[in-house]
Structures are given as structure tokens and as C-alpha cells.
Design an enzyme around this catalytic site. Sequence first.
Site, mmCIF file in Angstrom:
data_model
loop_
_atom_site.group_PDB
_atom_site.id
_atom_site.type_symbol
_atom_site.label_atom_id
_atom_site.label_comp_id
_atom_site.label_asym_id
_atom_site.label_seq_id
_atom_site.Cartn_x
_atom_site.Cartn_y
_atom_site.Cartn_z
ATOM 1 N N HIS A 57 0.863 -1.182 0.000
ATOM 2 C CA HIS A 57 0.000 0.000 0.000
ATOM 3 C C HIS A 57 0.898 1.230 0.000
ATOM 4 C CE1 HIS A 57 -3.580 2.412 0.617
ATOM 5 N NE2 HIS A 57 -2.931 3.079 1.557
ATOM 6 N N GLN A 82 -0.953 13.998 10.884
ATOM 7 C CA GLN A 82 -1.489 12.651 10.664
ATOM 8 C C GLN A 82 -0.429 11.745 10.040
ATOM 9 O OE1 GLN A 82 -3.735 10.986 11.810
ATOM 10 N NE2 GLN A 82 -4.780 9.609 10.383
ATOM 11 N N GLY A 311 -10.336 8.290 3.459
ATOM 12 C CA GLY A 311 -9.138 8.454 2.671
ATOM 13 C C GLY A 311 -8.049 7.510 3.142
ATOM 14 N N GLU A 312 -6.806 7.868 2.814
ATOM 15 C CA GLU A 312 -5.622 7.069 3.160
ATOM 16 C C GLU A 312 -5.575 5.735 2.425
ATOM 17 O OE1 GLU A 312 -5.463 6.642 7.418
ATOM 18 O OE2 GLU A 312 -5.613 8.794 7.791
ATOM 19 N N GLY A 313 -6.584 5.449 1.617
ATOM 20 C CA GLY A 313 -6.646 4.154 0.949
ATOM 21 C C GLY A 313 -7.254 3.059 1.788
#
Length: 347
Positions: A57, A82, A311-313
Site C-alpha cells: 500500500h 497525521q 481516505g488514506e486508501g
Amino acid sequence: MRTYHIETLDEIFRKTAQDRIDSLAKPVGSLGKLEGVARKVATIQNTLNPQLKNPHHILFIADHGIVAENVSPSPKEITWQQALNITQDGAGINIFTKQHNFNLIIVDAGTDYDFPKDISIIDRKVRKGTRNFLHEAALTPDEVNFALTYGEEVVDLVAKNDCNILSIGELGIGNTSVASIWMSLLTNIPLQQCVGAGSGLSEEFTLRKYDILQQSVDRYTGPLTPMTIMSEFGGLEMIMAVGAMLRAAELKMTIIIDGFLMSNSLLMASKINPEVEQYAVFSHKSEERGHILLLEYLGVEPLLSLNFCLGEGTGAVCAYPLIESSVRMMNQMKSFEESRISHINKF
């Protein structure tokens, strides 16, 4: 921008894969979307016994000059804060990548912050955030090309680890503004339908956000090409994702597409080379109002609808077990003939 050489998938083998799936000991089509995923992965790998190897990822992070116009209630400092939290295993993406055995790669595409050198963030910073595209182009064409190239380089890095399936995520306060403009300019869907609440905006704030973005679009009167759109209204994390997707497709990897942001990066990549779509598996439908319209435009139905908007995948990683199940179906499920079961009639 270089030319990307992405192989068109073999339609004859796609049919062979479908025939194999239809021969398995189940009613035809009874495993729904898993069958389509299995066919896609098998065709990408050109084998009836596909394997998922060493999933990675890639998380691209960057800041955006348009945040100065208050298009988000969140301060831009949240981006780097973050990011540091992720390096300390404190975020949602950490939980899911660990759960599903993904290698997590964090890349600084362009934050307005100097990270310590001894933490697990790869430095590919093109600049400290984009320029404010309400008033000027966000990036120069050279900066766009740097970002595309860096995205490719990260994929080459994971490919050396024998990875053949990856997901991509993003982190950057203000990036839904970028995605909304890209979507509108690339699809001709009215901008107002593409602008969503982002990170918790009220309806009133959303209307103000739309007004600022419309002014930004009106500022630019030149030709609309992938390069000019990325230059005028770019986000560095999204552009690196575009380069990563195009390179992954060149390397015949399966690409798991996340929500609104990454669907727009895939959209941009497809305008550069349409063949990239053949390598994409869409994971989920997000809560962004434009995402449903974008998925309809692309003609795809994602695996999941989990009301995600993080978000962030995260949605992409959470969908991985279903992709794994589809591959197990291809490899482990017996056919009617192998099981000595009478075939079900096809009507």
C-alpha cells in the site's frame, strides 16, 4: 510527459478465464462480483491459476495552496501531523494494512513540513505544497513531470519486492477540491455536482467551496489536456498516484482503487492511457457526492459500499480479502467435471 506502454489485455484469454469460472461447481454467475474480479486478475496475469504476491500500500501525502481560501475547516497542519501518527502506527490505515499483511510505504510528495530524516517516510517532495490555484497555476509542467516520475519510481521499488498487487492512498487537507475540479474538467459533469463536503463541511460551507473552485476554473482559459489540468489544478499526491497507476499497469500489476480521490487519479491516468483501466479493481463507493457520478461515468461498480470517507486508501485495503477470495475460487474450487456433478442447465 513520457509515453506509457500498457499492454492491452488478451480478450481471447479473458474468455478462457470466464469459461473456467463458468465451469466451476456452482450456478453460473452465483458468486457475483467475485467472478469479475477473478476474471480480471487471471487475465492480467495470463493464467488460470493467478497468485497475489506481497501486497503493498503506497500512501502519498502533500499540501495544497488552495487551503488558504478556507475550502476546508481543517488546518493544513493536519496533513503532516497525521502523517507522523501513521509512522507511529496510530491511524486507520495502519490497522488495516497490518490486518491484511500489506507493506505500507509512505511518501512525502509535497508537504509544507520538514519531516525528521530518521522516520519511515520516503522523501520525494517536489515542493512544499502547491501554489494557490485560485490565483495562479498550482504547478509548473516540470513539477508535474517530476511528480509523475517519482510515482513511477515508488512502484519500481515495490516491484523489486516481488509485488504484483498494490493499493494507493492519499493524505492532504484540501485535496477533494483538486479531485472535484479534475472530475468536472475530465468528464464535463458540472462542477457543482462534483463538489462534496470533504472533511465535514456544512451545506453552506460546501456552497462557498464550490464558488471558490468555480472562480479557480474560470481563471484558466487555455486548452484542457491532462498536462494542463494537472499543472493548473494539481495536487502532488494525486499526480504521483497517477504516475504510480500508469507504471503499475505497465508492469501488469493489479491496482486496487480507493474512493473519490484515487478514482479521480485513475480517471486522469485513463486520459493519458485508457488501457490502465483494465488493471484496476474498484474497491468501494465513498460518501463523497461526486463519487457515485464518477463511478457511473467510468461504468464500474465497486466491490463494497461501506459509507467510508476517511481516505488514506483504507477502503482499498479493506477490499483486499474479497480479491483474495476470488483468486482462491479460481485455484481451489473444482469444476463440475472434476467433482463428477451433473451440470446445471443454462437457461
